[in-house]
Structure formats: C-alpha cells, structure tokens
Design a protein around this motif. Structure first.
Motif, PDB file in Angstrom:
ATOM      1  N   MET A 259      15.216 -38.244  13.839  1.00 26.30           N
ATOM      2  CA  MET A 259      15.567 -39.186  14.907  1.00 26.30           C
ATOM      3  C   MET A 259      16.573 -38.532  15.854  1.00 26.30           C
ATOM      4  O   MET A 259      17.785 -38.735  15.759  1.00 26.30           O
ATOM      5  CB  MET A 259      16.164 -40.473  14.306  1.00 26.30           C
ATOM      6  N   ASN A 260      16.089 -37.689  16.749  1.00 28.22           N
ATOM      7  CA  ASN A 260      16.945 -37.024  17.730  1.00 28.22           C
ATOM      8  C   ASN A 260      16.188 -36.884  19.040  1.00 28.22           C
ATOM      9  O   ASN A 260      14.970 -37.112  19.117  1.00 28.22           O
ATOM     10  CB  ASN A 260      17.419 -35.655  17.218  1.00 28.22           C
ATOM     11  N   SER A 261      16.914 -36.477  20.072  1.00 30.30           N
ATOM     12  CA  SER A 261      16.312 -36.390  21.408  1.00 30.30           C
ATOM     13  C   SER A 261      15.255 -35.295  21.494  1.00 30.30           C
ATOM     14  O   SER A 261      14.286 -35.413  22.256  1.00 30.30           O
ATOM     15  CB  SER A 261      17.408 -36.152  22.450  1.00 30.30           C
ATOM     16  N   LEU A 262      15.411 -34.196  20.725  1.00 33.16           N
ATOM     17  CA  LEU A 262      14.413 -33.123  20.751  1.00 33.16           C
ATOM     18  C   LEU A 262      13.064 -33.619  20.236  1.00 33.16           C
ATOM     19  O   LEU A 262      12.014 -33.365  20.839  1.00 33.16           O
ATOM     20  CB  LEU A 262      14.902 -31.943  19.913  1.00 33.16           C
ATOM     21  N   MET A 263      13.087 -34.333  19.127  1.00 35.08           N
ATOM     22  CA  MET A 263      11.852 -34.853  18.559  1.00 35.08           C
ATOM     23  C   MET A 263      11.210 -35.868  19.493  1.00 35.08           C
ATOM     24  O   MET A 263       9.979 -35.855  19.706  1.00 35.08           O
ATOM     25  CB  MET A 263      12.136 -35.490  17.192  1.00 35.08           C
ATOM     26  N   GLN A 264      12.016 -36.752  20.061  1.00 37.31           N
ATOM     27  CA  GLN A 264      11.456 -37.761  20.948  1.00 37.31           C
ATOM     28  C   GLN A 264      10.874 -37.129  22.210  1.00 37.31           C
ATOM     29  O   GLN A 264       9.793 -37.523  22.679  1.00 37.31           O
ATOM     30  CB  GLN A 264      12.523 -38.786  21.317  1.00 37.31           C
ATOM     31  N   ALA A 265      11.553 -36.133  22.787  1.00 38.79           N
ATOM     32  CA  ALA A 265      11.038 -35.471  23.992  1.00 38.79           C
ATOM     33  C   ALA A 265       9.737 -34.724  23.693  1.00 38.79           C
ATOM     34  O   ALA A 265       8.814 -34.698  24.525  1.00 38.79           O
ATOM     35  CB  ALA A 265      12.099 -34.525  24.546  1.00 38.79           C
ATOM     36  N   TRP A 266       9.653 -34.107  22.500  1.00 38.34           N
ATOM     37  CA  TRP A 266       8.428 -33.380  22.146  1.00 38.34           C
ATOM     38  C   TRP A 266       7.254 -34.335  21.954  1.00 38.34           C
ATOM     39  O   TRP A 266       6.127 -34.038  22.349  1.00 38.34           O
ATOM     40  CB  TRP A 266       8.673 -32.572  20.882  1.00 38.34           C
ATOM     41  N   CYS A 267       7.506 -35.494  21.354  1.00 35.10           N
ATOM     42  CA  CYS A 267       6.425 -36.461  21.139  1.00 35.10           C
ATOM     43  C   CYS A 267       5.966 -37.095  22.450  1.00 35.10           C
ATOM     44  O   CYS A 267       4.777 -37.399  22.615  1.00 35.10           O
ATOM     45  CB  CYS A 267       6.880 -37.543  20.162  1.00 35.10           C
ATOM     46  N   ASP A 268       6.892 -37.295  23.384  1.00 33.89           N
ATOM     47  CA  ASP A 268       6.559 -37.925  24.665  1.00 33.89           C
ATOM     48  C   ASP A 268       6.139 -36.917  25.726  1.00 33.89           C
ATOM     49  O   ASP A 268       5.971 -37.298  26.890  1.00 33.89           O
ATOM     50  CB  ASP A 268       7.754 -38.739  25.183  1.00 33.89           C
ATOM     51  N   ARG A 269       5.974 -35.686  25.359  1.00 35.49           N
ATOM     52  CA  ARG A 269       5.619 -34.650  26.316  1.00 35.49           C
ATOM     53  C   ARG A 269       4.265 -34.926  26.959  1.00 35.49           C
ATOM     54  O   ARG A 269       3.333 -35.347  26.274  1.00 35.49           O
ATOM     55  CB  ARG A 269       5.540 -33.325  25.563  1.00 35.49           C
ATOM     56  N   PRO A 270       4.094 -34.706  28.252  1.00 34.76           N
ATOM     57  CA  PRO A 270       2.785 -34.923  28.886  1.00 34.76           C
ATOM     58  C   PRO A 270       1.760 -33.943  28.318  1.00 34.76           C
ATOM     59  O   PRO A 270       2.052 -32.786  28.059  1.00 34.76           O
ATOM     60  CB  PRO A 270       3.051 -34.659  30.366  1.00 34.76           C
ATOM     61  N   GLY A 271       0.557 -34.401  28.147  1.00 34.50           N
ATOM     62  CA  GLY A 271      -0.502 -33.566  27.610  1.00 34.50           C
ATOM     63  C   GLY A 271      -0.841 -33.878  26.174  1.00 34.50           C
ATOM     64  O   GLY A 271      -1.995 -33.740  25.769  1.00 34.50           O
ATOM     65  N   HIS A 272       0.148 -34.248  25.349  1.00 37.35           N
ATOM     66  CA  HIS A 272      -0.140 -34.679  23.967  1.00 37.35           C
ATOM     67  C   HIS A 272       0.813 -35.815  23.620  1.00 37.35           C
ATOM     68  O   HIS A 272       1.941 -35.613  23.214  1.00 37.35           O
ATOM     69  CB  HIS A 272      -0.040 -33.519  22.971  1.00 37.35           C
ATOM     70  N   GLN A 273       0.340 -37.016  23.809  1.00 40.54           N
ATOM     71  CA  GLN A 273       1.129 -38.196  23.486  1.00 40.54           C
ATOM     72  C   GLN A 273       1.072 -38.442  21.978  1.00 40.54           C
ATOM     73  O   GLN A 273       0.028 -38.780  21.434  1.00 40.54           O
ATOM     74  CB  GLN A 273       0.601 -39.411  24.245  1.00 40.54           C
ATOM     75  N   ILE A 274       2.202 -38.250  21.296  1.00 36.51           N
ATOM     76  CA  ILE A 274       2.305 -38.445  19.856  1.00 36.51           C
ATOM     77  C   ILE A 274       3.176 -39.671  19.609  1.00 36.51           C
ATOM     78  O   ILE A 274       4.309 -39.752  20.108  1.00 36.51           O
ATOM     79  CB  ILE A 274       2.891 -37.209  19.151  1.00 36.51           C
ATOM     80  N   VAL A 275       2.664 -40.611  18.847  1.00 38.73           N
ATOM     81  CA  VAL A 275       3.398 -41.840  18.549  1.00 38.73           C
ATOM     82  C   VAL A 275       4.423 -41.540  17.458  1.00 38.73           C
ATOM     83  O   VAL A 275       4.067 -41.079  16.371  1.00 38.73           O
ATOM     84  CB  VAL A 275       2.440 -42.956  18.109  1.00 38.73           C
ATOM     85  N   LEU A 276       5.686 -41.801  17.746  1.00 37.36           N
ATOM     86  CA  LEU A 276       6.783 -41.575  16.792  1.00 37.36           C
ATOM     87  C   LEU A 276       7.267 -42.920  16.274  1.00 37.36           C
ATOM     88  O   LEU A 276       7.668 -43.791  17.048  1.00 37.36           O
ATOM     89  CB  LEU A 276       7.932 -40.820  17.461  1.00 37.36           C
ATOM     90  N   THR A 277       7.198 -43.104  14.957  1.00 34.46           N
ATOM     91  CA  THR A 277       7.698 -44.316  14.306  1.00 34.46           C
ATOM     92  C   THR A 277       8.612 -43.929  13.158  1.00 34.46           C
ATOM     93  O   THR A 277       8.683 -42.767  12.758  1.00 34.46           O
ATOM     94  CB  THR A 277       6.532 -45.179  13.774  1.00 34.46           C
ATOM     95  N   ARG A 278       9.306 -44.920  12.624  1.00 31.63           N
ATOM     96  CA  ARG A 278      10.236 -44.672  11.519  1.00 31.63           C
ATOM     97  C   ARG A 278      10.102 -45.794  10.499  1.00 31.63           C
ATOM     98  O   ARG A 278       9.613 -46.894  10.798  1.00 31.63           O
ATOM     99  CB  ARG A 278      11.677 -44.574  12.017  1.00 31.63           C
ATOM    100  N   SER A 279      10.541 -45.508   9.274  1.00 30.87           N
ATOM    101  CA  SER A 279      10.524 -46.500   8.201  1.00 30.87           C
ATOM    102  C   SER A 279      11.840 -47.270   8.177  1.00 30.87           C
ATOM    103  O   SER A 279      12.814 -46.910   8.848  1.00 30.87           O
ATOM    104  CB  SER A 279      10.297 -45.814   6.848  1.00 30.87           C
ATOM    105  N   ARG A 280      11.873 -48.308   7.392  1.00 31.35           N
ATOM    106  CA  ARG A 280      13.105 -49.072   7.225  1.00 31.35           C
ATOM    107  C   ARG A 280      14.073 -48.328   6.315  1.00 31.35           C
ATOM    108  O   ARG A 280      13.661 -47.569   5.434  1.00 31.35           O
ATOM    109  CB  ARG A 280      12.800 -50.446   6.622  1.00 31.35           C
ATOM    110  N   ALA A 281      15.349 -48.548   6.535  1.00 37.74           N
ATOM    111  CA  ALA A 281      16.365 -47.891   5.714  1.00 37.74           C
ATOM    112  C   ALA A 281      16.321 -48.430   4.296  1.00 37.74           C
ATOM    113  O   ALA A 281      16.164 -49.643   4.078  1.00 37.74           O
ATOM    114  CB  ALA A 281      17.754 -48.118   6.321  1.00 37.74           C
ATOM    115  N   TYR A 282      16.404 -47.520   3.327  1.00 36.27           N
ATOM    116  CA  TYR A 282      16.436 -47.838   1.902  1.00 36.27           C
ATOM    117  C   TYR A 282      15.164 -48.547   1.432  1.00 36.27           C
ATOM    118  O   TYR A 282      15.177 -49.286   0.447  1.00 36.27           O
ATOM    119  CB  TYR A 282      17.664 -48.688   1.547  1.00 36.27           C
ATOM    120  N   GLN A 283      14.059 -48.318   2.133  1.00 39.60           N
ATOM    121  CA  GLN A 283      12.764 -48.855   1.730  1.00 39.60           C
ATOM    122  C   GLN A 283      11.803 -47.679   1.587  1.00 39.60           C
ATOM    123  O   GLN A 283      11.024 -47.362   2.489  1.00 39.60           O
ATOM    124  CB  GLN A 283      12.244 -49.867   2.760  1.00 39.60           C
TER     125      GLN A 283
END
Length: 524
Positions: free
Chosen positions: A240-264
């Motif tokens: 969960m950082n800006s590098l990962m989010q920018a890479w997933c939202d990069r034009p040309g390959h839209q990658i959906v980034l999701t996360r799980s619940r804490a302690y689950q």
C-alpha cells in the motif's frame, strides 16, 4: 508372562482376577500394565529394508491388481512428491507418459494398463502400508494511522471473487524466513496465486522494500501465461504505497488494486494456503540470510514453479451449502493449474503451444531432484556449520552430483518410503464406561448414610472410615476413585432434590411458622 498369556484367555472372570493377583505379587507390576501385557497380541516381524511383502500381495480370486502393479505404483507416488490417491489418479496418465519419455520408467503393457486403470480408492489401499511405514500469542499490533493510499484502495473480502472466473486475478503476500526472530536482515518470499487456476509464482526478496517488491512483481507479471488483471494484497506498507498505486493505474495496463481487511487472514485464503503448501512445507521455518541463500532459494523456486504448475493437481471448490450444522462441499475433479488454464479457452493457439511444449520437455523427476538438492543446501546455509556459505553451496552441489545423482534417486524411489519413521497414532478417546467393577459397591448404602448425616464429609475422611471398617478391601490407592464416586453421588443427590422441588412447587409459609431446609451437599 508368555505362559500366563496362554492360560489367561481360557480362564473365567474369577480365575483371571486370581491370576492377576498372583502376577502382581510376583512381578511387582501395576495391575493395568499386567492387563496390557496379557491382552497384547504377538506382532508379526516387520522388515526394515527390502521389497514389498509378496505374501501380503499374493494373487486373490477377486483381486484385479497383482504385486507388479503395486510395486510400479511406489516410484510413481514418490515422483509425484507423495500425492494423495485422488490427485495421483488424475496425474497418472501425464506422469507415466512423462517418465517413459525421459527414460525413467519402463512398464510392461499389462502392468501399464493396470496402473492407468487404478481408481483413487485402489491407490490409497495399495499405498496404505507404504504410508504407514514411512515417516506448528494472541498479541496484536496496535492500530496505526492509515495512509492516503490505503484509504483509496477498496477492500475485497473472501466472497468478493464470485464475479471473477477468468485467470489473471492474483493474491500476493510476503513470507518471512526469520527463524522466529525478526531482528536483523533476513530473506523474504513474495508469493502470488491466481484465483481461477491456482497458478502460483514465488520469488526471493533480499530487502523488504516497496520498490524491490514492485520490481519482483513486474518479473512475475512477465512470467505469467495470462494477462494480469488485478492484485489483492494485505495492508502491508510495501504493497500500500504510491509506487504500487501509480504502477497499477499506469496507462496501457489498468490493473485493479484491492486489499484485505486487517487481521482477517481468511480474506486471502488462496495465497495463505499456498504459503503453507509451497513455502513452509518446502523451505521450512529456518532463518535464511545473505546473497548465497537467495541464489539457492531462487533456484529452488524455479524448479518448484514448473513442478507445481505442470505436474501437481489440486482440488477446486465447486459448491458449498449448509445443511443444519454440517456444510456439504463439492469439488471439481483434480487438475493441474496448466490444465485449468487450457480448459478456460482464453488463450490462443500461439500462446498455448509453447506451454504444452514446455510440459513435454520438463522432467518431473529431475525437477524434484533439484528441489531436494536445494533443500539440503538451504539446511547447510541455515545451520552455519560451514565457514563460507558459498563454499557450503559448492560442497553441497558436489555431494549432490556424486551421491544423489539422478540414477541413485530413481533407484531409491521404490524403497524411499522405508527411510522415514512410522507416524504415531493418536490415542483413542475414552468411552466413559467403567472398565472395572466399582470397588465401593458393597458399602454404597453405608456411604450414603454417612453423607446424609454429614453432607460436607470429604473423600479423604470417608476413605479413612472405610479403611477402618474393612482394611483388607480398601487402601490409599482408592482415594481418586472415591473422589470421582463422591462427586457422582452428590450430583445425583442434587438432581433428586431439584426434581422433588419441581414436583412439590414453592413452599407456602404460615404466619409465625418457619420451614428449615437442609443445605444441599456441595452447594453454598
């Protein structure tokens, strides 16, 4: 004891009791130990080495598979890394063809036909004696402030994958090789698992850093046989950082980034299962440090990647429904990740053919040998017995080439199961029934009279009275039995009193009249 064992079976109850008294006086053994010795059956001698017992596999009028088919099944079971019967039955056609193609197996036509026709139940039955003889703080981190990236990333729970049946949706996680101590530098493993097919990729990580993890994730993306559509990670800052989010939202390959619940942890059930199956089961929990260990770990994961995705079938849940307190689950037939990927029909022929060619050229026994060799090198590196880790790696490579060559490994597949220790059986739970007669049965009325007179009488005082009354029958060893019996007497007494109160109803008091009810024993 042998002479007494022969006599014991034909005696009456009184005769058995008399014989036990005699043996107890002669040997000094506890009575329960004597019963175990007298009731024990003579065990048949078990050979520690050698081929399968031919007498146990002798031809039977209704037996379809002979000893040749059972013996041919053992090296196949070892070459598959000891799969269960259902997974091995699904793998046998592919495994037999692959081993014969690489010259590791040469079966007679009749034996080959029998092996390929075996059901999963037959495989488990024939391998049962082999498996029997062959040989894991409730502290929680205090809550921290959520980053802006974590607030923007949506949460996906365990049931959030129902609309994603196509391959390309990954769950990722980091596994620490710290050996139980988080201080200092150590290696990590980045694990990625596809939800639809079960395709798994793993890479060693030298430093737990967001940029390093992103670089490894880009390498995994290039190795995948399908396009990457989405990534589901936990709330770790390396994900969960800006590098990962920018890479997933990069034009040309839209990658959906999701996360799980804490302690689950069940929100990432697929990758958590692979963490235990492919990392902890293969690498273990030992501490790994340094570049040499990372190189060996990378070589192990390279062989494990092909062995798991091409030659390891797994189950996949088909449906789950609740029936009262039970959950009925149905699974699809076991398939390898590559078979599931090809069955989706989402890959064109140009993309599919290289993977089919890779499966034909891959040798499962050679891959398994590489995995075992790397495991030995990691054990040496983790123990620190050698002065130089690089020298230890070279020594292990030489020993593997000299002593654990492919021919030696193949020759030992038939008897490899004999080198492990037998598994210990779990003790049978007690049925709750009395196995011996109640020693206080002749004096039950006397004990009840004493308890009616003195409800608070303790078991120790009660036993002293019984010893004075009958010293030949009672002794200090009856204290624990009397405590259990006394508890049963008082519980029964309380139940009788409560039943009487329920029938009689609440007492009615006349003015100026008092009713005294004795206190129930054991109740304040």
């Amino acid at each position: 004891m042998e002479a007494a064992r022969q006599r014991y079976g034909g005696l009456s109850t009184a005769g058995k009791r008399k014989l036990l008294d005699e043996l107890e006086a002669i040997t000094g053994y506890h009575r329960k130990s004597l019963l175990r010795l007298l009731n024990r059956k003579a065990a048949a001698p078990v050979e520690s080495e050698g081929p399968l017992d031919q007498a146990s596999l002798k031809p039977h009028p209704r037996r379809r598979y002979g000893p040749e088919a059972a013996e041919a099944l053992v090296p196949l079971w070892e070459a598959s890394d000891r799969l269960c019967g259902k997974r091995l039955a699904a793998l046998l056609p592919l495994l037999v063809e692959s081993l014969e193609q690489h010259g590791h197996l040469n079966l007679a036509p009749a034996v080959r036909e029998h092996v390929l026709a075996m059901s999963s139940a037959t495989i488990d039955r024939l391998l049962a004696p082999i498996r029997k003889a062959s040989a894991a703080n409730n502290w929680r981190r205090p809550p921290r402030a959520y980053s802006a990236v974590r607030r923007r990333v949506p949460v996906r729970t365990f049931k959030g994958w129902s609309d994603h049946s196509e391959p390309g949706w990954l769950e990722i996680d980091l596994v620490a090789h710290c050996g139980g101590r988080m201080q200092g530098p150590f290696l990590w493993t980045l694990m990625a698992t596809d939800i639809a097919t079960g395709w798994s990729e793993s890479l060693p990580i030298l430093v737990r850093d967001g940029a390093v993890v992103l670089t490894a994730l880009q390498l995994i993306r290039r190795q995948l046989p399908f396009p990457l559509r989405g990534i589901d990670a936990d709330n770790d800052p390396v994900f969960m950082n800006s590098l990962m989010q920018a890479w997933c939202d990069r034009p040309g390959h839209q990658i959906v980034l999701t996360r799980s619940r804490a302690y689950q942890s069940n929100d990432q059930a697929w990758v958590e299962q692979k963490n235990g199956m492919l990392v902890r089961r293969v690498v273990g929990y030992q501490r790994l440090e340094g570049l040499e260990a990372a190189q060996v770990l990378g070589e192990l994961y390279g062989a494990l990647r092909l062995f798991t995705n091409l030659f390891q079938p797994s189950f996949k849940l088909k449906s789950s429904e609740r029936d009262g307190g039970r959950i009925k689950r149905q699974h699809h037939p076991p398939r390898t990740p590559l078979q599931r990927l090809l069955a989706t029909g989402m890959l064109n022929e140009e993309t599919v053919e290289p993977w089919r060619e890779l499966q034909r050229r891959s040798d499962p026994v050679a891959l398994l040998t590489t995995i075992r060799r790397c495991q030995g090198q990691l054990a040496v590196l983790a123990s620190g017995e050698q002065g130089s880790a690089l020298q230890a790696s070279r020594v292990e490579r030489d020993l593997a080439a000299e002593n654990r060559s492919l021919e030696v490994f193949l020759g030992g597949l038939q008897t490899l199961w004999q080198s492990n220790q037998p598994r210990r059986r779990k003790p049978k739970p007690r049925s709750g029934k009395r196995s011996r007669p109640d020693p206080f049965e002749p004096d039950v009325e006397r004990i009840e009279q004493w308890l009616q007179t003195e409800p608070q009488l303790q078991a120790k005082t009660l036993l002293e009275r019984l010893i004075r009354h009958n010293p030949e029958r009672y002794g200090a060893s009856h204290l624990r039995t009397l405590q259990r019996s006394l508890r049963g007497y008082r519980l029964q007494w309380i139940e009788n009193e409560m039943a009487a109160l329920a029938v009689a109803g609440p007492p009615s008091l006349v003015e100026g009249e008092s009713v005294e009810k004795p206190v129930l024993p054991g109740v304040n």
